[in-house]
Write an enzyme that holds these catalytic residues in place. Structure first.
Site, PDB file in Angstrom:
ATOM      1  N   CYS A  39       0.824  -1.230   0.000  1.00 29.04           N
ATOM      2  CA  CYS A  39       0.000   0.000   0.000  1.00 29.04           C
ATOM      3  C   CYS A  39       0.849   1.267   0.000  1.00 29.04           C
ATOM      4  O   CYS A  39       0.357   2.348  -0.316  1.00 29.04           O
ATOM      5  CB  CYS A  39      -0.931   0.013   1.204  1.00 29.04           C
ATOM      6  SG  CYS A  39      -1.962  -1.444   1.327  1.00 29.04           S
ATOM      7  N   HIS A  75      -3.314   7.189   3.126  1.00 31.79           N
ATOM      8  CA  HIS A  75      -3.734   5.881   2.626  1.00 31.79           C
ATOM      9  C   HIS A  75      -5.129   5.581   3.172  1.00 31.79           C
ATOM     10  O   HIS A  75      -5.399   5.768   4.358  1.00 31.79           O
ATOM     11  CB  HIS A  75      -2.722   4.826   3.072  1.00 31.79           C
ATOM     12  CG  HIS A  75      -3.147   3.421   2.776  1.00 31.79           C
ATOM     13  ND1 HIS A  75      -3.713   3.071   1.572  1.00 31.79           N
ATOM     14  CD2 HIS A  75      -3.093   2.279   3.515  1.00 31.79           C
ATOM     15  CE1 HIS A  75      -3.986   1.778   1.590  1.00 31.79           C
ATOM     16  NE2 HIS A  75      -3.630   1.282   2.759  1.00 31.79           N
ATOM     17  N   ASN A 111     -10.143  -0.044   0.559  1.00 33.66           N
ATOM     18  CA  ASN A 111      -8.686   0.030   0.529  1.00 33.66           C
ATOM     19  C   ASN A 111      -8.189  -0.520  -0.811  1.00 33.66           C
ATOM     20  O   ASN A 111      -8.299  -1.713  -1.065  1.00 33.66           O
ATOM     21  CB  ASN A 111      -8.125  -0.780   1.703  1.00 33.66           C
ATOM     22  CG  ASN A 111      -6.610  -0.783   1.756  1.00 33.66           C
ATOM     23  OD1 ASN A 111      -5.940  -0.378   0.812  1.00 33.66           O
ATOM     24  ND2 ASN A 111      -6.065  -1.263   2.856  1.00 33.66           N
TER      25      ASN A 111
HETATM   26  O1  UT7 Z   1      -3.371  -1.343   3.812  1.00 34.54           O
HETATM   27  C1  UT7 Z   1      -3.143  -2.021   4.994  1.00 34.54           C
HETATM   28  C2  UT7 Z   1      -4.205  -3.062   5.113  1.00 34.54           C
HETATM   29  N1  UT7 Z   1      -4.730  -3.388   6.368  1.00 34.54           N
HETATM   30  C3  UT7 Z   1      -5.288  -2.550   7.266  1.00 34.54           C
HETATM   31  O2  UT7 Z   1      -5.249  -1.370   7.218  1.00 34.54           O
HETATM   32  C4  UT7 Z   1      -6.020  -3.239   8.376  1.00 34.54           C
HETATM   33  C5  UT7 Z   1      -5.860  -2.569   9.721  1.00 34.54           C
HETATM   34  N2  UT7 Z   1      -6.795  -3.183  10.658  1.00 34.54           N
HETATM   35  C6  UT7 Z   1      -8.100  -2.843  10.708  1.00 34.54           C
HETATM   36  O3  UT7 Z   1      -8.542  -1.979   9.961  1.00 34.54           O
HETATM   37  C7  UT7 Z   1      -8.968  -3.518  11.730  1.00 34.54           C
HETATM   38  O4  UT7 Z   1      -8.152  -4.316  12.575  1.00 34.54           O
HETATM   39  C8  UT7 Z   1     -10.093  -4.412  11.090  1.00 34.54           C
HETATM   40  C9  UT7 Z   1     -11.128  -3.518  10.430  1.00 34.54           C
HETATM   41  C10 UT7 Z   1      -9.507  -5.365  10.075  1.00 34.54           C
HETATM   42  C11 UT7 Z   1     -10.800  -5.208  12.179  1.00 34.54           C
HETATM   43  O5  UT7 Z   1     -11.338  -4.323  13.145  1.00 34.54           O
HETATM   44  P1  UT7 Z   1     -11.096  -4.607  14.696  1.00 34.54           P
HETATM   45  O6  UT7 Z   1     -11.815  -3.554  15.431  1.00 34.54           O
HETATM   46  O7  UT7 Z   1      -9.621  -4.742  14.897  1.00 34.54           O
HETATM   47  O8  UT7 Z   1     -11.858  -5.976  14.886  1.00 34.54           O
HETATM   48  P2  UT7 Z   1     -11.303  -7.389  15.391  1.00 34.54           P
HETATM   49  O9  UT7 Z   1     -10.418  -7.998  14.348  1.00 34.54           O
HETATM   50  O10 UT7 Z   1     -10.746  -7.233  16.759  1.00 34.54           O
HETATM   51  O11 UT7 Z   1     -12.626  -8.219  15.451  1.00 34.54           O
HETATM   52  C12 UT7 Z   1     -13.674  -7.912  16.362  1.00 34.54           C
HETATM   53  C13 UT7 Z   1     -14.782  -8.940  16.167  1.00 34.54           C
HETATM   54  C14 UT7 Z   1     -14.292 -10.382  16.144  1.00 34.54           C
HETATM   55  O12 UT7 Z   1     -15.256 -11.161  16.802  1.00 34.54           O
HETATM   56  P3  UT7 Z   1     -15.051 -11.646  18.330  1.00 34.54           P
HETATM   57  O13 UT7 Z   1     -13.787 -12.447  18.293  1.00 34.54           O
HETATM   58  O14 UT7 Z   1     -14.909 -10.382  19.123  1.00 34.54           O
HETATM   59  O15 UT7 Z   1     -16.287 -12.418  18.606  1.00 34.54           O
HETATM   60  C15 UT7 Z   1     -14.282 -10.741  14.697  1.00 34.54           C
HETATM   61  O16 UT7 Z   1     -14.477 -12.110  14.477  1.00 34.54           O
HETATM   62  O17 UT7 Z   1     -15.410  -8.736  14.903  1.00 34.54           O
HETATM   63  C16 UT7 Z   1     -15.471  -9.968  14.177  1.00 34.54           C
HETATM   64  N3  UT7 Z   1     -15.364  -9.661  12.751  1.00 34.54           N
HETATM   65  C17 UT7 Z   1     -16.446  -9.354  12.008  1.00 34.54           C
HETATM   66  N4  UT7 Z   1     -17.746  -9.260  12.298  1.00 34.54           N
HETATM   67  C18 UT7 Z   1     -18.586  -8.915  11.303  1.00 34.54           C
HETATM   68  C19 UT7 Z   1     -14.264  -9.617  11.979  1.00 34.54           C
HETATM   69  N5  UT7 Z   1     -14.597  -9.275  10.723  1.00 34.54           N
HETATM   70  C20 UT7 Z   1     -15.945  -9.112  10.713  1.00 34.54           C
HETATM   71  C21 UT7 Z   1     -16.877  -8.769   9.719  1.00 34.54           C
HETATM   72  N6  UT7 Z   1     -18.173  -8.667  10.066  1.00 34.54           N
HETATM   73  N7  UT7 Z   1     -16.498  -8.500   8.457  1.00 34.54           N
END
Ligand code: UT7
Length: 331
Positions: A118, A257, A287
């Protein structure tokens, strides 16, 4: 040694996205997710995806034509073509840049791809700046283009909701006034495992078992990437400003970004910027990796948000891990 090196400026910008829209509600039919979760956690409402048969070079070519027209140049005027991409048309070769060169009819113009995920476009701008400042080349086309939809596991809700396809391009030329004041690049390979495509390269060449295990898709540990991003964006911008002899109070406009609205908001807060000073289009495009910053820059320029004389900061982060920032006095 010359005391004053000539500088590079952005003489033209262009961008292109495929027509097909994939909304959050479309994704609700594909994986266990919902619009509310995606919107509150990321800010993304929809993204674009290519139709079958369309590849990264097709998007790059369209963006490049628009950037050249904006700069008032023809393909034959170019001295170099750079394509930053994580989703090249071909795994090994030819480079996507060579394919774009042929499509543009820029016969004989050197062309190469650059891989910094990215952060690729900022890396590309930095490379182009060096060629222009040394006087080696005058007109350089830098493209960020991706078809991430091709390497997404559409059954993995933690990644498939984030990414989209698109391309953005800029033509860099020499200038006597303003232009690119500094570039700052960084990388931390020790964190290479948090965001990767494990299979398909020389470490794990493509095979039936790689495909069966889904190792040809993007894998990401969201939380560490998120924490890194929140930390690095403000730091990279500040370090680039310092090289330019400026500080964050000098920023008129930030083009970050487009990964997650919470990451962008945190960076804006750290840099003490108002909402109107920060470009956001991730609600529409998600993204788009290396395409994200040039796509946003094109939007900011065409909407009139960036004006002559503005101090503009491009700042990005990505797999590698990598980061980078460019400070431009817009001219
Ligand atoms: O260009 C670089 C590319 N990458 C990035 O920029 C990614 C950077 N990271 C992020 O943007 C965030 O970490 C995410 C958006 C990917 C995830 O957000 P988060 O607030 O860190 O959520 P999490 O991974 O801690 O997940 C929270 C909960 C989990 O459930 P439990 O374990 O709390 O029951 C996940 O399983 O949300 C669940 N979850 C979803 N629920 C509904 C994960 N993805 C989804 C989804 N829909 N798509």
């Amino acid at each position: 040694m010359r005391s004053e090196v000539r500088k590079a400026k952005v003489a033209g910008v262009g961008s292109f996205v495929p027509e097909k829209v994939l909304s959050n509600s479309d994704l609700e039919d594909m994986v266990d997710t919902n619009d509310e979760w995606i919107t509150t956690r990321t800010g993304i409402k929809e993204r674009r995806v290519v139709e079958e048969g369309m590849s990264t070079s097709d998007l790059a070519y369209e963006a490049a034509k628009l950037a050249l027209a904006d700069a008032g140049l023809k393909a034959q005027d170019l001295d170099l073509i750079l394509v930053a991409t994580a989703t090249p048309d071909h795994l090994a070769f030819p480079s996507t840049a060579c394919i774009v060169q042929d499509k543009l009819g820029a016969k004989g113009v050197p062309a190469f791809d650059l891989a910094a995920a990215c952060t690729g476009f900022v890396y590309g701008v930095s490379v182009a700046t060096q060629y222009i400042e040394t006087g080696a080349y005058d007109n350089i086309l830098v493209i960020g283009a991706e078809t991430l939809s091709k390497i997404i596991d559409w059954e993995d809700r933690s990644t498939c909701i984030l990414f989209g396809d698109g391309a953005g391009a800029a033509v860099l030329t020499p200038t006597e006034k303003g232009g690119i004041l500094s570039n700052l690049l960084g990388a931390d390979g020790a964190q290479s495992q948090v965001l990767k495509v494990e299979g398909g390269g020389s470490k794990n060449p493509l095979s039936q078992s790689i495909i069966d295990e889904g190792l040809h898709y993007i894998e990401m540990e969201g939380n560490p990437v998120f924490k890194f991003a929140v930390r690095i964006l403000g730091r990279a911008a500040n370090e680039a400003l310092e090289i330019a002899g400026l500080d964050d109070s000098d920023i008129d406009y930030l083009v970050p970004h487009q990964a997650n609205i919470r990451i962008i908001d945190a960076a804006a807060k750290r840099l003490d910027l108002q909402k109107e000073q920060v470009y956001v289009n991730l609600d529409k495009y998600g993204n788009t990796s290396a395409a994200s910053i040039p796509l946003a820059l094109d939007g900011a320029v065409k909407s009139g948000d960036i004006k002559e004389g503005d101090i503009v900061v491009l700042v990005g982060f990505g797999a590698g891990l990598t980061w980078g920032a460019t400070v431009i006095e817009w001219s």
